[in-house]
Design an enzyme around this catalytic site. Structure first.
Site, PDB file in Angstrom:
ATOM      1  N   TYR A 197      17.329  12.581  29.579  1.00 26.75           N
ATOM      2  CA  TYR A 197      17.322  13.356  30.816  1.00 26.75           C
ATOM      3  C   TYR A 197      15.917  13.813  31.199  1.00 26.75           C
ATOM      4  CZ  TYR A 197      22.384  13.280  30.511  1.00 26.75           C
ATOM      5  OH  TYR A 197      23.702  12.861  30.446  1.00 26.75           O
ATOM      6  N   ASP A 236      12.383   8.345  32.660  1.00 26.70           N
ATOM      7  CA  ASP A 236      12.111   8.220  31.235  1.00 26.70           C
ATOM      8  C   ASP A 236      12.268   6.768  30.789  1.00 26.70           C
ATOM      9  OD1 ASP A 236      14.904   7.753  30.849  1.00 26.70           O
ATOM     10  OD2 ASP A 236      15.270   9.873  30.445  1.00 26.70           O
ATOM     11  N   ASP A 294       5.890  20.070  47.737  1.00 26.81           N
ATOM     12  CA  ASP A 294       6.252  20.460  49.098  1.00 26.81           C
ATOM     13  C   ASP A 294       6.694  21.915  49.143  1.00 26.81           C
ATOM     14  OD1 ASP A 294       7.124  20.571  51.734  1.00 26.81           O
ATOM     15  OD2 ASP A 294       8.150  18.640  51.631  1.00 26.81           O
ATOM     16  N   ASN A 342      14.093  12.673  33.504  1.00 27.08           N
ATOM     17  CA  ASN A 342      13.892  12.075  34.827  1.00 27.08           C
ATOM     18  C   ASN A 342      13.669  13.200  35.829  1.00 27.08           C
ATOM     19  OD1 ASN A 342      14.715   9.439  33.772  1.00 27.08           O
ATOM     20  ND2 ASN A 342      16.747  10.352  33.696  1.00 27.08           N
ATOM     21  N   HIS A 383       3.256  13.658  53.356  1.00 28.04           N
ATOM     22  CA  HIS A 383       4.097  14.843  53.227  1.00 28.04           C
ATOM     23  C   HIS A 383       5.567  14.439  53.225  1.00 28.04           C
ATOM     24  CE1 HIS A 383       6.297  18.321  55.105  1.00 28.04           C
ATOM     25  NE2 HIS A 383       5.806  18.828  53.992  1.00 28.04           N
ATOM     26  N   TYR A 439      20.394   8.941  40.957  1.00 23.55           N
ATOM     27  CA  TYR A 439      20.110   7.510  41.114  1.00 23.55           C
ATOM     28  C   TYR A 439      19.978   7.136  42.588  1.00 23.55           C
ATOM     29  CZ  TYR A 439      21.299   6.773  36.153  1.00 23.55           C
ATOM     30  OH  TYR A 439      21.336   6.804  34.793  1.00 23.55           O
ATOM     31  N   MET A 463      17.690  15.379  36.684  1.00 19.94           N
ATOM     32  CA  MET A 463      19.032  14.808  36.582  1.00 19.94           C
ATOM     33  C   MET A 463      19.919  15.738  35.764  1.00 19.94           C
ATOM     34  SD  MET A 463      20.306  11.252  34.806  1.00 19.94           S
ATOM     35  CE  MET A 463      19.423  10.150  35.879  1.00 19.94           C
TER      36      MET A 463
END
Length: 141
Positions: free
Chosen positions: A130, A30, A61, A132, A22, A112, A71
């Site tokens: 983008y 990507d 969660d 990610n 958890h 990042y 991102m």
């Protein structure tokens, strides 16, 4: 062989997902994402996998507002359409009642930093920019 496991999920990735607890997070980067370098920086697990189907086997969660973080578009790319974000929101809506509301954004360099603190970085061959996303694992109730 196992039944009902999407074939896109390799044995290595299944092991990592099973190990995660958890609030552990997985970053799905990507094809342009510097995943190997980031994983190495913090001794995170790095897996190369073209394609993904992670939400089929782990819950998001429910104890946080945004268990899925994308991102944010950089200043030089303002105004670009990022269609993969809609795809991600549609996928999340299949597995989480909050739908698009479960998705938040990090500024690029904050993303990042957060990626380096993930349990695992999964590098895909996705060519959309983008594409990610960081997913925070929840509990099965």
């Amino acid at each position: 062989m196992l039944k009902n496991i999407p074939p896109i999920l390799s044995p290595e990735l299944l092991k990592v997902l099973a190990e995660m607890g958890h609030s552990d997070r997985i970053c799905i980067g990507d094809g342009n994402f510097p995943g190997a370098r980031m994983a190495k920086a913090k001794n995170a697990i790095f897996i190369r996998a073209d394609g993904h189907g992670v939400l089929q086997v782990i819950p998001l969660d429910t104890y946080v507002e945004n268990p899925a973080m994308i991102m944010e578009v950089g200043e030089q790319d303002k105004g670009l359409e990022i269609p993969i974000w809609n795809t991600y929101k549609e996928i999340i809506a299949k597995y989480d009642d909050r739908g698009a509301a479960a998705v938040g954004q990090y500024e690029r360099f904050k993303f990042y930093d957060e990626a380096m603190d993930c349990y695992c970085i999964l590098q895909t061959g996705e060519t959309e920019i983008y594409a990610n996303i960081i997913l925070q694992k929840g509990v099965i109730k």
